[in-house]
Design a protein around this motif. Structure first.
Motif, PDB file in Angstrom:
ATOM      1  N   LEU A 139       0.389  -7.782  -4.500  1.00 46.77           N
ATOM      2  CA  LEU A 139       0.651  -6.356  -4.712  1.00 46.77           C
ATOM      3  C   LEU A 139      -0.502  -5.692  -5.456  1.00 46.77           C
ATOM      4  O   LEU A 139      -0.849  -4.534  -5.176  1.00 46.77           O
ATOM      5  CB  LEU A 139       1.957  -6.168  -5.487  1.00 46.77           C
ATOM      6  N   LEU A 140      -1.110  -6.390  -6.393  1.00 44.73           N
ATOM      7  CA  LEU A 140      -2.231  -5.817  -7.136  1.00 44.73           C
ATOM      8  C   LEU A 140      -3.404  -5.496  -6.219  1.00 44.73           C
ATOM      9  O   LEU A 140      -4.147  -4.547  -6.457  1.00 44.73           O
ATOM     10  CB  LEU A 140      -2.679  -6.783  -8.236  1.00 44.73           C
ATOM     11  N   ALA A 141      -3.585  -6.278  -5.162  1.00 46.88           N
ATOM     12  CA  ALA A 141      -4.683  -6.020  -4.234  1.00 46.88           C
ATOM     13  C   ALA A 141      -4.474  -4.744  -3.439  1.00 46.88           C
ATOM     14  O   ALA A 141      -5.438  -4.186  -2.899  1.00 46.88           O
ATOM     15  CB  ALA A 141      -4.840  -7.204  -3.279  1.00 46.88           C
ATOM     16  N   ALA A 142      -3.231  -4.255  -3.365  1.00 43.01           N
ATOM     17  CA  ALA A 142      -2.937  -3.052  -2.585  1.00 43.01           C
ATOM     18  C   ALA A 142      -2.924  -1.778  -3.426  1.00 43.01           C
ATOM     19  O   ALA A 142      -2.702  -0.688  -2.878  1.00 43.01           O
ATOM     20  CB  ALA A 142      -1.589  -3.208  -1.879  1.00 43.01           C
ATOM     21  N   VAL A 143      -3.154  -1.881  -4.720  1.00 49.35           N
ATOM     22  CA  VAL A 143      -3.144  -0.684  -5.574  1.00 49.35           C
ATOM     23  C   VAL A 143      -4.377   0.169  -5.265  1.00 49.35           C
ATOM     24  O   VAL A 143      -5.496  -0.352  -5.212  1.00 49.35           O
ATOM     25  CB  VAL A 143      -3.129  -1.094  -7.059  1.00 49.35           C
ATOM     26  N   PRO A 144      -4.232   1.476  -5.048  1.00 42.68           N
ATOM     27  CA  PRO A 144      -5.387   2.328  -4.743  1.00 42.68           C
ATOM     28  C   PRO A 144      -6.375   2.391  -5.906  1.00 42.68           C
ATOM     29  O   PRO A 144      -6.018   2.208  -7.073  1.00 42.68           O
ATOM     30  CB  PRO A 144      -4.751   3.707  -4.480  1.00 42.68           C
ATOM     31  N   VAL A 147      -5.712   4.873  -8.789  1.00 37.90           N
ATOM     32  CA  VAL A 147      -4.694   4.443  -9.751  1.00 37.90           C
ATOM     33  C   VAL A 147      -5.332   3.547 -10.809  1.00 37.90           C
ATOM     34  O   VAL A 147      -5.063   3.684 -12.013  1.00 37.90           O
ATOM     35  CB  VAL A 147      -3.547   3.719  -9.028  1.00 37.90           C
ATOM     36  N   TYR A 148      -6.197   2.639 -10.379  1.00 35.38           N
ATOM     37  CA  TYR A 148      -6.935   1.835 -11.341  1.00 35.38           C
ATOM     38  C   TYR A 148      -7.800   2.719 -12.241  1.00 35.38           C
ATOM     39  O   TYR A 148      -7.927   2.467 -13.444  1.00 35.38           O
ATOM     40  CB  TYR A 148      -7.823   0.825 -10.620  1.00 35.38           C
ATOM     41  N   GLY A 149      -8.408   3.742 -11.661  1.00 31.97           N
ATOM     42  CA  GLY A 149      -9.239   4.635 -12.458  1.00 31.97           C
ATOM     43  C   GLY A 149      -8.445   5.390 -13.507  1.00 31.97           C
ATOM     44  O   GLY A 149      -8.874   5.511 -14.665  1.00 31.97           O
TER      45      GLY A 149
END
Length: 336
Positions: A139-144, A147-149
Motif C-alpha cells: 500500500l505504501l508503494a501506491a501513495v501519491p 501526499v508524501y510531500g
C-alpha cells in the motif's frame, strides 16, 4: 529366436531434437494465424518502444540545442538560472549536484533497510505476521507523491530539529553536518523523504526475488550445520544479488525524477552548500516543476535542456545497472 523377429521387437531409435537453425526455419515458416499475430505484436512492440525512445531523445536534443546555443554562460558549470537576461545565463551545476546528492542519500538509507525487511518477511517472520506487513508495504508503494510531500512538509520537517542538532553537536566538525539553526528544508531532508518513498519499491522486488531461492539450496546449507544467518549469507543473498540490484535501480529511478515531494520540502537556491543540513540546493525535476508555468518559450527550452541531462543520467544509471548484473550473472536465479 529369429534374428528378424528380434530386430522387430527392439524400440525405435529416439528422434533427434531439431537444431537451432531448424527451429528458426520452422518459426519463419509457421502458418498458424495465432503464431503470426503474436510474432507481429512482439516485434511491433519492440520497434515501437525504440521509436518512442528515439523520438523523446530527438525532441529533447532539438529543444535543448535552441536554448544552449543562446546561453551566455557555461551550461554545465554555471551556478545561476536566469533565462530572462539579455543574453540569458543559466547552468545545471547546482541541479546536477542536488539531484545526485539527494538520490545517493536516499539509496544509502533505503537499500539496507529494504533488504533487511525483505529478508525478515521471507526467512524470519511467521506467516501470520509476514502477510499483513507485506500488504501494508504494498500500500505504501501506491501513495501519491504529493501526499508524501505534504506529510514531509507538515510532519517530517518540524520534527527534524532534534536530529539536525544532534548531527551538528557530534559531527558538525566535518562541515558536512554543520547546522546554522535554519529551517530543516535541506538536501538531507529531501534524501530522507526520498528514502521513505522508494523503500516500498525496493522491498517488494527484493522480497519476491528472495522467495525464488531454490529450497534445496537452503536445506543443503542447513544439513551441513549452517545457522539461519549463514544460510541467508551463503544461499539467499548470492542468489538474489542481481534482483536486489534491479530493485535498487528502480528505486533510484524514482528518486532521480521525483518532483512534487522535493518541491514541497526543499527551500531551493542556486548555490552548492558544503553542509547537507543548511537550506538550499535544487534538483532537475524540482526546478522544472517550479519554473515551467511561469517560463517564456525560451525559458521552457532551457528547462527542457536540463531535462535532457536528467534523461542522460537515467540512461547511464540503467546502463551501469545492466553492466553490473551482467558481471554477476553467475549469481542470478536463471543460472542457479
Amino acid at each position: 529366436m529369429d534374428i528378424s523377429t528380434q530386430k522387430t521387437d527392439e524400440a525405435p531409435p529416439p528422434t533427434p531434437l531439431p537444431t537451432p537453425v531448424e527451429q528458426k526455419r520452422a518459426a519463419r515458416g509457421a502458418t498458424r494465424p495465432g503464431d503470426r499475430i503474436f510474432l507481429g505484436l512482439s516485434r511491433g512492440s519492440g520497434i515501437l518502444l525504440l521509436a518512442v525512445m528515439a523520438a523523446i531523445a530527438i525532441f529533447l536534443t532539438y529543444r535543448a540545442s535552441l536554448a544552449i546555443s543562446k546561453d551566455d554562460a557555461n551550461f554545465l558549470t554555471t551556478f545561476e538560472w536566469n533565462t530572462g537576461l539579455v543574453p540569458p545565463k543559466f547552468g545545471i551545476a547546482v541541479l546536477a549536484f542536488g539531484t545526485v546528492v539527494s538520490s545517493v542519500i536516499a539509496m544509502v538509507l533505503a537499500v539496507p533497510i529494504a533488504v533487511a525487511i525483505a529478508l525478515f518477511l521471507t526467512h524470519y517472520a511467521p506467516r501470520r505476521m509476514s502477510g499483513p506487513i507485506a500488504y501494508v508495504i504494498d500500500l505504501l508503494a501506491a501513495v501519491p507523491s504529493i501526499v508524501y510531500g505534504l506529510w514531509g512538509a507538515l510532519i517530517l520537517v518540524p520534527h527534524l530539529d532534534g536530529l539536525f542538532g544532534w548531527l551538528d553537536d557530534y559531527l558538525g566538525w566535518t562541515g558536512v553536518f554543520s547546522w546554522e539553526e535554519g529551517a530543516p528544508r535541506s538536501m538531507l531532508t529531501v534524501g530522507i523523504l526520498l528514502a521513505i518513498m522508494i523503500l516500498p519499491i525496493i522491498t517488494n522486488v527484493s522480497r519476491e526475488v528472495f522467495r525464488q531461492v531454490p529450497r534445496m539450496h537452503e536445506e543443503a546449507a542447513l544439513a551441513l550445520g549452517a545457522t539461519r544467518w549463514e544460510v541467508v549469507r551463503m544461499s539467499v543473498l548470492p542468489f538474489g544479488r542481481s534482483g536486489v540490484i534491479s530493485a535498487s535501480m528502480l528505486g533510484l529511478g524514482r528518486a532521480l525524477g521525483e518532483t512534487m515531494a522535493v518541491a514541497t520540502v526543499l527551500s531551493p537556491d542556486f548555490d552548492i552548500h558544503a553542509s547537507l543540513l543548511n537550506p538550499g540546493g535544487g534538483t532537475f525535476a524540482q526546478n522544472i516543476a517550479s519554473k515551467f508555468n511561469e517560463a517564456t518559450e525560451f525559458g521552457r527550452d532551457a528547462l527542457i535542456a536540463s531535462g535532457l541531462v536528467l534523461f542522460v543520467i537515467t540512461l547511464l544509471v540503467n546502463g551501469a545497472a545492466r553492466w553490473i548484473i551482467a558481471r554477476r550473472k553467475e549469481y542470478s536465479g536463471a543460472n542457479a
